[in-house]
Design an enzyme around this catalytic site. Structure first.
Site, PDB file in Angstrom:
ATOM      1  N   CYS A   1       0.831  -1.211   0.000  1.00  0.00           N
ATOM      2  CA  CYS A   1       0.000   0.000   0.000  1.00  0.00           C
ATOM      3  C   CYS A   1       0.863   1.257   0.000  1.00  0.00           C
ATOM      4  O   CYS A   1       0.607   2.197  -0.753  1.00  0.00           O
ATOM      5  CB  CYS A   1      -0.931   0.008   1.213  1.00  0.00           C
ATOM      6  SG  CYS A   1      -2.072  -1.387   1.260  1.00  0.00           S
ATOM      7  N   THR A   2       1.894   1.262   0.826  1.00  0.00           N
ATOM      8  CA  THR A   2       2.776   2.417   0.881  1.00  0.00           C
ATOM      9  C   THR A   2       3.480   2.615  -0.452  1.00  0.00           C
ATOM     10  O   THR A   2       3.568   3.741  -0.955  1.00  0.00           O
ATOM     11  CB  THR A   2       3.797   2.267   2.030  1.00  0.00           C
ATOM     12  OG1 THR A   2       3.068   2.181   3.270  1.00  0.00           O
ATOM     13  CG2 THR A   2       4.758   3.442   2.077  1.00  0.00           C
TER      14      THR A   2
END
Length: 164
Positions: free
Chosen positions: A55-56
């Protein structure tokens, strides 16, 4: 594919249909309503959790290429089931210049509306919906768990929209 998984994918709003409206708080607790962006393209990005690796990486790629979205008159709205407090810390740590929306309570309700909520794990799947200035879904993709989105997919879909 299990029956539950098939049902979840069947609930994904269709390309060519009107994007379901919603209102969620951003990382500062300010209400953000999808329909308030009419006249502008919207890239709606559902992701599992703040501070997680894939996600990051995905959100940092958006952050680092924000001009691609701005050039297409598009705003990015990133949605997870995290609380606004977690999202505020996450946005500050990573320097995100776009809204992170908290689909925290009722837990995953907007992700459910978009057919990307995984009730078994309590998180949103990686779903992207590109919505045009009239509120019509023009592109969607839902990636399997653990598979990052291809940034080139954003570029191609946005190029097809033109400026509003």
């Amino acid at each position: 594919m299990t029956a539950a998984l098939a049902a979840a994918f069947a609930a994904v709003p269709a390309v060519g249909g009107t994007a379901p409206d919603f209102e969620l708080p951003n990382q500062y607790g300010e209400p953000v309503r999808l329909s308030s962006f009419r006249g502008q393209n919207v890239v709606l990005v559902f992701y599992p959790f703040a501070f997680s690796g894939i996600c990051t990486g995905e959100l940092c790629e958006i952050r680092d290429n924000l001009a691609v979205f701005e050039d297409a008159n598009a705003v990015v709205l990133a949605v997870s089931v995290d609380s606004k407090f977690s999202l505020r810390a996450y946005a500050a740590q990573e320097g995100y210049g776009f809204d992170l929306l908290a689909d925290f309570w009722p837990h995953g309700s907007v992700a459910s509306t978009y057919g990307v909520f995984d009730a078994e794990s309590g998180m949103a799947r990686r779903g992207t919906f590109i919505i045009d200035a009239a509120g019509i879904i023009r592109f969607s993709v839902v990636n399997p768990r653990g598979q990052a989105r291809d940034f080139e997919g954003y570029r191609s879909a946005l190029a097809g929209l033109g400026r509003a």
